[in-house]
Design a protein around this motif. Structure first.
Motif, mmCIF file in Angstrom:
data_model
loop_
_atom_site.group_PDB
_atom_site.id
_atom_site.type_symbol
_atom_site.label_atom_id
_atom_site.label_comp_id
_atom_site.label_asym_id
_atom_site.label_seq_id
_atom_site.Cartn_x
_atom_site.Cartn_y
_atom_site.Cartn_z
ATOM 1 N N THR A 112 0.900 -1.138 0.135
ATOM 2 C CA THR A 112 -0.067 0.078 0.053
ATOM 3 C C THR A 112 0.898 1.485 0.048
ATOM 4 O O THR A 112 1.860 1.537 0.799
ATOM 5 N N MET A 113 0.458 1.878 -0.887
ATOM 6 C CA MET A 113 1.419 3.327 -1.041
ATOM 7 C C MET A 113 0.218 4.579 -0.715
ATOM 8 O O MET A 113 -0.936 4.483 -1.168
ATOM 9 N N VAL A 114 0.681 5.373 -0.048
ATOM 10 C CA VAL A 114 -0.040 6.767 0.329
ATOM 11 C C VAL A 114 0.608 8.030 -0.433
ATOM 12 O O VAL A 114 1.875 8.156 -0.403
ATOM 13 N N GLU A 115 -0.378 8.502 -1.069
ATOM 14 C CA GLU A 115 0.039 9.755 -1.820
ATOM 15 C C GLU A 115 -0.780 11.099 -1.186
ATOM 16 O O GLU A 115 -1.876 10.895 -1.036
ATOM 17 N N TYR A 116 0.019 11.919 -1.234
ATOM 18 C CA TYR A 116 -0.570 13.480 -0.635
ATOM 19 C C TYR A 116 -1.413 13.909 -1.778
ATOM 20 O O TYR A 116 -0.915 14.125 -2.880
ATOM 21 N N ASN A 117 -2.439 14.760 -1.248
ATOM 22 C CA ASN A 117 -3.324 15.385 -2.177
ATOM 23 C C ASN A 117 -2.821 16.710 -1.873
ATOM 24 O O ASN A 117 -3.398 17.503 -0.858
ATOM 25 N N PRO A 118 -2.383 17.442 -3.016
ATOM 26 C CA PRO A 118 -1.833 18.822 -2.741
ATOM 27 C C PRO A 118 -3.117 20.050 -2.711
ATOM 28 O O PRO A 118 -2.683 21.031 -2.450
ATOM 29 N N ASP A 119 -4.273 19.554 -3.125
ATOM 30 C CA ASP A 119 -5.397 20.472 -3.317
ATOM 31 C C ASP A 119 -6.088 20.295 -2.024
ATOM 32 O O ASP A 119 -7.192 21.052 -1.895
ATOM 33 N N PHE A 120 -5.826 19.398 -1.072
ATOM 34 C CA PHE A 120 -6.403 19.415 0.387
ATOM 35 C C PHE A 120 -6.404 20.689 1.007
ATOM 36 O O PHE A 120 -5.422 21.243 1.473
ATOM 37 N N GLU A 121 -7.441 21.078 1.497
ATOM 38 C CA GLU A 121 -7.718 22.346 2.794
ATOM 39 C C GLU A 121 -8.521 22.246 3.683
ATOM 40 O O GLU A 121 -9.680 21.766 3.375
ATOM 41 N N SER A 122 -7.954 22.121 5.002
ATOM 42 C CA SER A 122 -8.985 21.982 6.061
ATOM 43 C C SER A 122 -9.514 22.946 6.650
ATOM 44 O O SER A 122 -8.756 23.983 6.820
ATOM 45 N N GLU A 123 -10.890 23.035 6.727
ATOM 46 C CA GLU A 123 -11.476 24.264 7.555
ATOM 47 C C GLU A 123 -11.279 24.140 8.896
ATOM 48 O O GLU A 123 -11.592 25.196 9.442
#
Length: 382
Positions: A112-123
């Motif tokens: 299993t490989m985990v890939e970062y989502n550069p568009d993620f923004e947390s409120e």
């Protein structure tokens, strides 16, 4: 015409599965080669080609082979027959046999490989554990779960991964990785520009003011025998960097100076982990009266039966009888499988066999690391 392959998967499945072949591999794939195939929704497995044909299944949609791993088979027809016998005798599937028989270094693992989502923004502010994982991924956007667990210091990281997945902060994908890496060593040779007698003579004069580099170059010429009575050799002996520095008592800095001047170039050469026994063989010891009598009875028994029991207490001389029987079988063009009941006896017995049979003896036991098991497997194919 479209080609298809029936493959054995390393799973307890009662039958083979059929996959289509891409055109670029259609003429290369053979029975006994390894291929990577999708199975299930997100899993990939290394499968063994059991059959190549043109019959397309009609009862289900055929998936396509993802990758061809081998230019030639790693499994021989005799081994397929043996696998079939094992599966029948032990009431299991050929997938079970495959999983147990093949060294793990010859199998690709789906990790299993985990890939970062550069568009993620947390409120809202993320929990500390989740933020730590995202910080690690922002520095290296694609990592395996094992590495993230190690770098973060968190135990049981999967709930954190699942939470980030639900928030779409990360993506997960299956990626294949190879577990076997060939063993290599660093070797040295002259650059193409320097492979000229006239240029070498000029080089000796140029290095007069750098005596340590000149000594190192002269030691290379000695070890490689690149210069002979007939001039510059086309195929000098290969020289390792380690041996050159040791024999010349030179430092890596001196060596790097010759590399920077484009006199030496280094390259990686694949070498085996299995080393041939370098020793002179000895003649077989003659059998004494009792050993010869037992030997003759065994030979007589083999004429009517394919099994014989030799009874003798420890140190009674049974091994010498075995050595004579092995030598006779090899002389007849046959092969011999010598099984020991426990690994503790390996060193003692193999030393005695090596004195007689030298590098014709191959050794395999459970203490071998996986890389050596791969090379043993590959060696038996030649």
């Amino acid at each position: 015409m479209k080609k298809f392959v029936d493959v054995i998967l390393p799973l307890p499945l009662p039958r083979c599965f059929t996959y289509s072949l891409p055109e670029e591999w259609a003429d290369e794939v053979q029975m006994g080669c390894r291929v990577v195939v999708p199975f299930g929704r997100k899993k990939y497995y290394t499968a063994i080609v059991r059959n190549v044909h043109y019959c397309e299944p009609t009862d289900y949609e055929v998936k396509e082979v993802s990758t061809l791993l081998d230019a030639r088979p790693i499994l021989l027809p005799e081994q397929f027959k043996f696998w079939e016998w094992l599966a029948d005798y032990y009431l299991c599937t050929q997938g079970d046999v495959y999983k147990a028989a093949l060294p793990s270094g010859l199998k690709l693992e789906s990790e299993t490989m985990v890939e970062y989502n550069p568009d993620f923004e947390s409120e809202v502010r993320l929990p500390e554990r989740e933020q730590k994982i995202l910080d690690l991924l922002s520095a290296e956007p694609e990592q395996c779960v094992t590495k993230l667990e190690k770098d973060s210091g968190f135990k049981n990281i999967l709930p954190v991964i699942k939470s980030l997945l639900d928030k779409e902060a990360i993506f997960v994908k299956e990626e294949l990785r190879r577990t076997y890496k060939p063993k290599t060593e660093t070797r040295v040779r002259l650059t193409d520009e320097m492979r000229n007698e006239k240029r070498l003579q000029e080089l000796f004069d140029e290095l007069a003011r750098a005596p340590k580099q000149l000594d190192l170059l002269m030691k290379y010429i000695e070890l490689s025998s690149i210069l002979g009575g007939d001039g510059l050799k086309s195929f000098p002996k290969e020289v390792t960097k380690k041996e050159l520095l040791l024999r010349a008592s030179a430092s890596p800095a001196v060596f790097n100076g010759l590399v920077d001047k484009h006199i030496f170039e280094v390259y990686q050469q694949e070498i085996g982990r299995l080393y041939a026994v370098v020793r002179d063989t000895l003649p077989i010891n003659p059998l004494n009266e009792h050993q010869q009598a037992a030997h003759d009875e065994i030979v007589q028994c083999f004429q009517s039966k394919n099994v014989c029991l030799l009874h003798g207490v420890t140190a009674s001389g049974k091994t010498e009888i075995y050595i004579h029987l092995i030598e006779e079988a090899i002389r007849q063009g046959k092969q011999v499988l010598y099984l020991l009941p426990e690994i503790a006896l390996t060193t003692q017995i193999t030393e005695r066999l090596q004195r007689v049979f030298g590098d014709r003896l191959g050794i395999y036991h459970s203490k071998f690391p996986d890389a050596e098991r791969v090379e043993i497997w590959q060696k038996q194919l030649t």
